[in-house]
Motif scaffolding. Structure first.
Motif, PDB file in Angstrom:
ATOM      1  N   ILE A 146      49.475  41.882  44.642  1.00  0.00           N
ATOM      2  CA  ILE A 146      48.539  42.957  44.323  1.00  0.00           C
ATOM      3  C   ILE A 146      47.629  43.216  45.516  1.00  0.00           C
ATOM      4  N   HIS A 147      47.468  44.487  45.879  1.00  0.00           N
ATOM      5  CA  HIS A 147      46.515  44.880  46.922  1.00  0.00           C
ATOM      6  C   HIS A 147      45.264  45.422  46.235  1.00  0.00           C
ATOM      7  N   ALA A 148      44.232  44.598  46.166  1.00  0.00           N
ATOM      8  CA  ALA A 148      43.018  45.003  45.458  1.00  0.00           C
ATOM      9  C   ALA A 148      41.908  44.001  45.717  1.00  0.00           C
ATOM     10  N   ASP A 149      40.700  44.396  45.356  1.00  0.00           N
ATOM     11  CA  ASP A 149      39.586  43.455  45.308  1.00  0.00           C
ATOM     12  C   ASP A 149      39.776  42.584  44.079  1.00  0.00           C
ATOM     13  N   ALA A 150      39.724  41.275  44.265  1.00  0.00           N
ATOM     14  CA  ALA A 150      40.040  40.357  43.170  1.00  0.00           C
ATOM     15  C   ALA A 150      39.051  40.457  42.013  1.00  0.00           C
ATOM     16  N   VAL A 151      37.781  40.701  42.313  1.00  0.00           N
ATOM     17  CA  VAL A 151      36.788  40.802  41.249  1.00  0.00           C
ATOM     18  C   VAL A 151      37.106  41.986  40.348  1.00  0.00           C
ATOM     19  N   ALA A 152      37.304  43.156  40.954  1.00  0.00           N
ATOM     20  CA  ALA A 152      37.589  44.354  40.168  1.00  0.00           C
ATOM     21  C   ALA A 152      38.897  44.221  39.396  1.00  0.00           C
ATOM     22  N   TRP A 153      39.924  43.655  40.044  1.00  0.00           N
ATOM     23  CA  TRP A 153      41.220  43.536  39.378  1.00  0.00           C
ATOM     24  C   TRP A 153      41.141  42.563  38.217  1.00  0.00           C
ATOM     25  N   ALA A 154      40.430  41.454  38.396  1.00  0.00           N
ATOM     26  CA  ALA A 154      40.301  40.476  37.312  1.00  0.00           C
ATOM     27  C   ALA A 154      39.546  41.065  36.130  1.00  0.00           C
ATOM     28  N   VAL A 155      38.483  41.805  36.410  1.00  0.00           N
ATOM     29  CA  VAL A 155      37.686  42.395  35.339  1.00  0.00           C
ATOM     30  C   VAL A 155      38.516  43.344  34.492  1.00  0.00           C
ATOM     31  N   HIS A 156      39.326  44.166  35.140  1.00  0.00           N
ATOM     32  CA  HIS A 156      40.071  45.196  34.418  1.00  0.00           C
ATOM     33  C   HIS A 156      41.505  44.799  34.085  1.00  0.00           C
ATOM     34  N   GLY A 157      41.983  43.701  34.668  1.00  0.00           N
ATOM     35  CA  GLY A 157      43.394  43.400  34.487  1.00  0.00           C
ATOM     36  C   GLY A 157      43.752  42.064  33.878  1.00  0.00           C
ATOM     37  N   VAL A 158      42.780  41.171  33.686  1.00  0.00           N
ATOM     38  CA  VAL A 158      43.114  39.827  33.203  1.00  0.00           C
ATOM     39  C   VAL A 158      42.498  39.602  31.822  1.00  0.00           C
ATOM     40  N   PRO A 159      43.319  39.345  30.802  1.00  0.00           N
ATOM     41  CA  PRO A 159      42.786  39.070  29.458  1.00  0.00           C
ATOM     42  C   PRO A 159      42.073  37.725  29.409  1.00  0.00           C
ATOM     43  N   LYS A 160      41.252  37.558  28.395  1.00  0.00           N
ATOM     44  CA  LYS A 160      40.519  36.295  28.227  1.00  0.00           C
ATOM     45  C   LYS A 160      41.488  35.151  27.951  1.00  0.00           C
ATOM     46  N   GLN A 161      41.153  33.982  28.478  1.00  0.00           N
ATOM     47  CA  GLN A 161      41.893  32.739  28.256  1.00  0.00           C
ATOM     48  C   GLN A 161      43.405  32.909  28.488  1.00  0.00           C
ATOM     49  N   SER A 162      43.751  33.574  29.574  1.00  0.00           N
ATOM     50  CA  SER A 162      45.164  33.871  29.835  1.00  0.00           C
ATOM     51  C   SER A 162      45.747  33.126  31.033  1.00  0.00           C
ATOM     52  N   LEU A 163      44.915  32.509  31.870  1.00  0.00           N
ATOM     53  CA  LEU A 163      45.386  31.898  33.109  1.00  0.00           C
ATOM     54  C   LEU A 163      45.452  30.377  33.000  1.00  0.00           C
ATOM     55  N   ALA A 164      46.578  29.834  33.440  1.00  0.00           N
ATOM     56  CA  ALA A 164      46.732  28.378  33.454  1.00  0.00           C
ATOM     57  C   ALA A 164      46.052  27.761  34.670  1.00  0.00           C
ATOM     58  N   GLN A 165      46.067  28.482  35.802  1.00  0.00           N
ATOM     59  CA  GLN A 165      45.471  27.958  37.031  1.00  0.00           C
ATOM     60  C   GLN A 165      45.055  29.102  37.933  1.00  0.00           C
TER      61      GLN A 165
END
Length: 212
Positions: free
Chosen positions: A89-108
Motif C-alpha cells: 500500500i502506498h499511503a500514510d499509515a495513520v490515515a490508512w489504519a484509521v479508514h482501513g483497519v477494523p477493530k481487533q483485526s491484526l495479529a501482529q
C-alpha cells in the motif's frame, strides 16, 4: 485492564481524512483471514515484507510505505514475486489504519527502524495519541514488534510501553546476522547494536476506541 488515560491525549479520529485514492480491503479479506493478518508500517523497499510473506504462507501481510520512491521499489519486487499473501500500500499509515483497519483485526504489527524524529519526539510512535487507536486494531494477545539502532529511542519506547500504556514488553538485542531490512543490514554491518521491543496486548486490555 486499561491504561491511565490522564497521561494520553485522545486521538482525534474526525481530523484524519482518507488517503488519496483510498481503496479499502474487502470485507471478505478480513473475514477469511481472521486471526492471520499482520501490518507493517514504514515497509521501505519491502525487504522484510517479502521475507515475511515467503516464510509465513499462512499469514497475510499488509505492507504500507508513504515515500513514493521506496513504495515503487517495493511494488516492483512484490509484483515480480507475486505472493498471494502480500498486499503493498502506498499511503500514510495513520490515515490508512484509521479508514482501513477494523477493530481487533491484526495479529501482529511491525514497526522496523522508524524515523526517530530527533527534533519532534511527540511524533514517535509510542508518544502519539494514535498509538491508542493502533492498539484497538490489534487482537487480544496480538503483538507489536519495534526495532531501532538508537538505544535512547528504544529505552524511551520501553518506558512508555510499560509505564504509560501498561503493556507486557520484552527488550532484546537483534542478532548480528539478522537481515530483515536494508537499514538493519547496514547498521549491523557497521558493528552497531540494534534493539527490539516485543509488545503484547493482554487479552483483557481496553482502549477508548474498542467500539469504533
Amino acid at each position: 485492564m486499561t491504561f491511565n488515560h490522564q497521561f494520553s491525549r485522545l486521538f482525534q479520529l474526525d481530523k484524519i481524512q482518507p488517503p488519496r485514492d483510498f481503496l479499502p480491503m474487502s470485507s471478505d479479506f478480513w473475514q477469511i483471514n481472521v486471526n492471520n493478518i499482520c501490518l507493517e508500517i514504514g515497509a521501505g523497499k519491502g525487504k522484510h515484507a517479502l521475507q515475511f510473506a515467503k516464510n509465513n504462507p499462512n499469514f497475510q501481510l499488509i505492507a504500507i510505505e508513504r515515500t513514493e520512491q521506496k513504495f515503487v521499489a517495493m511494488q516492483k519486487v512484490a509484483n515480480a514475486e507475486t505472493f498471494a499473501n502480500l498486499t503493498v500500500i502506498h499511503a500514510d499509515a495513520v490515515a490508512w489504519a484509521v479508514h482501513g483497519v477494523p477493530k481487533q483485526s491484526l495479529a501482529q504489527i511491525f514497526i522496523l527502524y522508524p524515523n526517530p524524529e530527533p527534533h519532534n519526539p511527540n511524533q514517535r510512535w509510542l508518544n502519539m495519541p494514535f498509538f491508542e487507536f493502533l492498539l484497538s486494531r490489534l487482537q487480544p494477545n496480538g503483538k507489536i514488534t519495534l526495532a531501532s539502532n538508537i538505544a535512547d529511542y528504544i529505552d524511551e519506547a520501553y518506558q512508555k510501553s510499560v509505564d504509560i500504556w501498561q503493556l507486557p514488553t520484552l527488550k532484546s538485542q537483534v542478532p548480528t546476522d539478522s537481515e530483515r531490512t536494508h537499514f538493519e543490514v547496514k547498521y549491523l554491518a557497521r558493528g552497531e547494536t540494534c534493539w527490539q521491543l516485543d509488545i503484547t496486548k493482554p487479552s483483557d486490555y481496553c482502549t477508548r476506541f474498542d467500539d469504533v
